[in-house]
Write an enzyme that holds these catalytic residues in place. Structure first.
Site, PDB file in Angstrom:
ATOM      1  N   TYR A 197       0.872  -1.177   0.000  1.00 23.69           N
ATOM      2  CA  TYR A 197       0.000   0.000   0.000  1.00 23.69           C
ATOM      3  C   TYR A 197       0.910   1.228   0.000  1.00 23.69           C
ATOM      4  CZ  TYR A 197      -4.414  -2.338   1.206  1.00 23.69           C
ATOM      5  OH  TYR A 197      -5.565  -3.090   1.202  1.00 23.69           O
TER       6      TYR A 197
ATOM      7  N   HIS B 183     -17.258  -1.604   0.784  1.00 24.25           N
ATOM      8  CA  HIS B 183     -15.858  -1.945   1.046  1.00 24.25           C
ATOM      9  C   HIS B 183     -15.698  -2.938   2.191  1.00 24.25           C
ATOM     10  CE1 HIS B 183     -11.520  -1.444   1.160  1.00 24.25           C
ATOM     11  NE2 HIS B 183     -11.589  -1.180   2.445  1.00 24.25           N
TER      12      HIS B 183
END
Length: 588
Positions: free
Chosen positions: A201, A382
């Site tokens: 990330y 999500h």
């Protein structure tokens, strides 16, 4: 074998060009752009597809329960060297057994072939009532495509692809109006060296365009470094409050430096398979006023599963903005479960449901001035890897008004903004309940809520207008109640979380934990856009409304007209659906 399959031979008139239909939606279904799909659906619950494949041989297209070949509902077609055509509605019993459906529910509109392409246009009902056909619903669909170089259908020798796609879109690009004058601006990384790791990330903070007066962002799209398209997994852009102190450079979003996880209000999002998104004509994101964010956090999730070294990436998101202002400023409300380890999912669960509650009755107090009704028009769901379904329900005075949005076939690899069928009003005092369904059969330890991909989240972002100052309204359950219901000793939150590790997880304890978390008092946390001036209503308790969302989005009984004067009746009893085909009198 496949070559022995008898196909339905259709009269040659089919091979003539069909009347060209305006199909509003399109997508490539494979990484090399050899398979191109166009589609559209109508009020009669009919969906039309046009599949164009770069091959002179057979082509196959269909739907899979989980993305594999076995169990797929598939249609196969092609043109023989003598010009006659074949087209058949089939299903794969397993990877090696292809059977033709007794009921042929796909209607061929045209089938043509030249040296380069085979193009097949056909239509079907969303629900055919054939047990061998999969229904096309408001959930993410797993599409299967395959093709070969000649007319002997052999899946073992052909090329095969699987792709998740949301088919029930409501607005195409032709439905939107572009402003006469607009500017583009890229929010992207600059020659980032992607490490040879499976998951990375990367985060950086970028200023938004410096404009002297108010402008509107009306559209965004991914900008992917061409040879890295399979590497970039998802991109999220978060708005930063005007008083956030932000770090510089690029770093791990959820690593040693917590500042790289600052700014949690999602503005726009894209993931594998997603396309560009344009806001409805009356709405857009505001920039350039004192209330607007000046910086964003750009988060890119890389999946370098082959551990390739030396990869350089400059991917990101391109925003389109204009001085031609629209009527409403868009707001994004984050709902669901507060990301905090009090939310946990036991290991070995076939299905485990978690609930997050937003009670809007405190919005005025937290916002500082009365909050007008929210008009929700789109959503983004999500979870992380163990999420299997997300559903958002609306309650008023304890009564369920309906489902705002849901995806019962949620796929972590397809996170995109989707339009609601119609604009939905959320009135002050309404409750928003988010239900997430998880599966942890492959996990031996507890999955706690957290930022890493191996942790979990349960969130639904609602896009609405007119914007207010509330950025999130989430909840978490009273962990002490859960611990006590599971017969564990605990006197504070930390002990309550630690107690979960002492439980011997089996089907019975998993169900007990799910029930206790649903019955527990919910601590509702409401945050405003400026993170540092958060007023969270931690002392405000809530209860999960008892009438949990309906098991399906179907009414109890539904009648569909089918071809051949048949009706399709869908009756629902105790959450199971029975599809019954009845031959009734011909329609007059």
């Amino acid at each position: 074998g496949y070559g022995m399959l008898l196909f339905l031979f259709l009269p040659c008139l089919c091979s003539g060009q069909a009347v060209p239909l305006l199909l509003r939606f399109s997508s490539f279904l494979d990484p090399s752009n050899m398979v191109y799909l166009r589609w559209d659906h109508d009020e009669q619950e009919m969906i039309t597809f046009e599949l164009r494949v770069r091959t002179p041989g057979w082509v196959a297209f269909g739907f899979s329960p989980h993305g594999e070949l076995s169990g797929s509902d598939i249609v196969i077609g092609g043109v023989f060297p003598n010009g006659s055509i074949y087209f058949s509605d089939c299903h794969l019993v397993d990877e090696a057994t292809l059977d033709e459906d007794e009921s042929q529910d796909y209607q061929l509109l045209s089938l043509t072939q030249n040296e380069t392409f085979t193009t097949m246009m056909f239509k079907r009902h969303l629900c055919t009532c054939d047990l061998n056909d999969l229904d096309i619903t408001m959930d993410t669909a797993r599409l299967i495509t395959a093709f070969g170089t000649d007319d002997t259908v052999q899946f073992s020798k052909g090329q095969k692809f699987s792709k998740s796609l949301f088919l029930m879109k409501y607005r195409g690009s032709s439905d939107s109006t572009d402003p006469k004058i607009f500017f583009t601006y890229d929010l992207r990384l600059d020659n980032f060296a992607v490490p040879a790791e499976e998951t990375k990330y990367a985060c950086t903070f970028i200023p938004l365009p410096m404009v002297k007066q108010k402008h509107h962002i009306y559209k965004f799209e991914p900008v992917l470094t061409p040879h890295n398209t399979t590497l970039v997994h998802h991109i999220l852009v978060y708005a930063c409050g005007s008083d956030s102190v932000l770090p510089s450079g690029i770093d791990d979003c959820y690593g040693a430096d917590p500042d790289f996880a600052l700014c949690s209000q999602v503005l726009v999002g894209w993931a594998v398979g997603g396309e560009s998104y344009q806001f409805p004509d009356e709405t857009a994101l505001s920039i350039g006023t004192p209330l607007d964010p000046q910086y964003v956090r750009l988060e890119i999730h890389y999946s370098n599963f082959d551990l390739l070294p030396g990869l350089i990436d400059s991917s990101g998101v391109r925003i389109y903005y204009t001085s031609e202002l629209r009527k409403y400023d868009v707001g994004v409300l984050q709902t669901g479960i507060f990301t905090f380890p009090v939310h946990f999912i036991p290991p070995g669960a076939e299905s485990y449901r978690s609930y997050g509650l937003c009670n809007t009755s405190q919005f005025d107090e937290v916002n500082g001035i009365p909050v007008p009704e929210l008009h929700a028009f789109a959503y983004l769901l999500h979870t992380h890897l163990s999420g299997r379904g997300v559903r958002v329900a609306q309650y008023r005075s304890g009564e369920q008004l309906g489902i705002i949005c849901e995806d019962k076939k949620y796929d972590f690899t397809l996170q995109e903004v989707r339009d609601l069928k119609k604009i939905l009003t959320i009135k002050p005092g309404d409750e928003i309940l988010v239900e997430c369904s998880f599966q942890t059969l492959d996990r031996s330890g507890i999955t706690f809520s957290g930022l890493s991909t191996m942790n979990e989240m349960c969130l639904a972002f609602l896009f609405y207008y007119p914007r207010n100052n509330i950025s999130s309204c989430t909840s978490y359950p009273d962990i002490l109640y859960i611990a006590h219901m599971l017969k564990q000793e605990a006197s504070d939150t930390v002990e309550g979380m630690m107690a979960m590790d002492f439980i011997d997880w089996d089907n019975e304890t998993i169900k007990s934990a799910e029930k206790a978390a649903k019955e527990a008092n919910q601590v509702v946390v409401i945050k405003t856009i400026n993170v540092t001036s958060t007023l969270s209503s931690d002392n405000k308790k809530g209860k999960i409304p008892f009438s949990i969302p309906l098991s399906e989005n179907f009414p109890a009984l539904r009648l569909d007209f089918l071809q051949n004067d048949m009706f399709c009746i869908q009756a629902e009893r105790k959450g199971t659906r029975k599809d019954v085909k009845l031959a009734l009198y011909p329609r007059i």
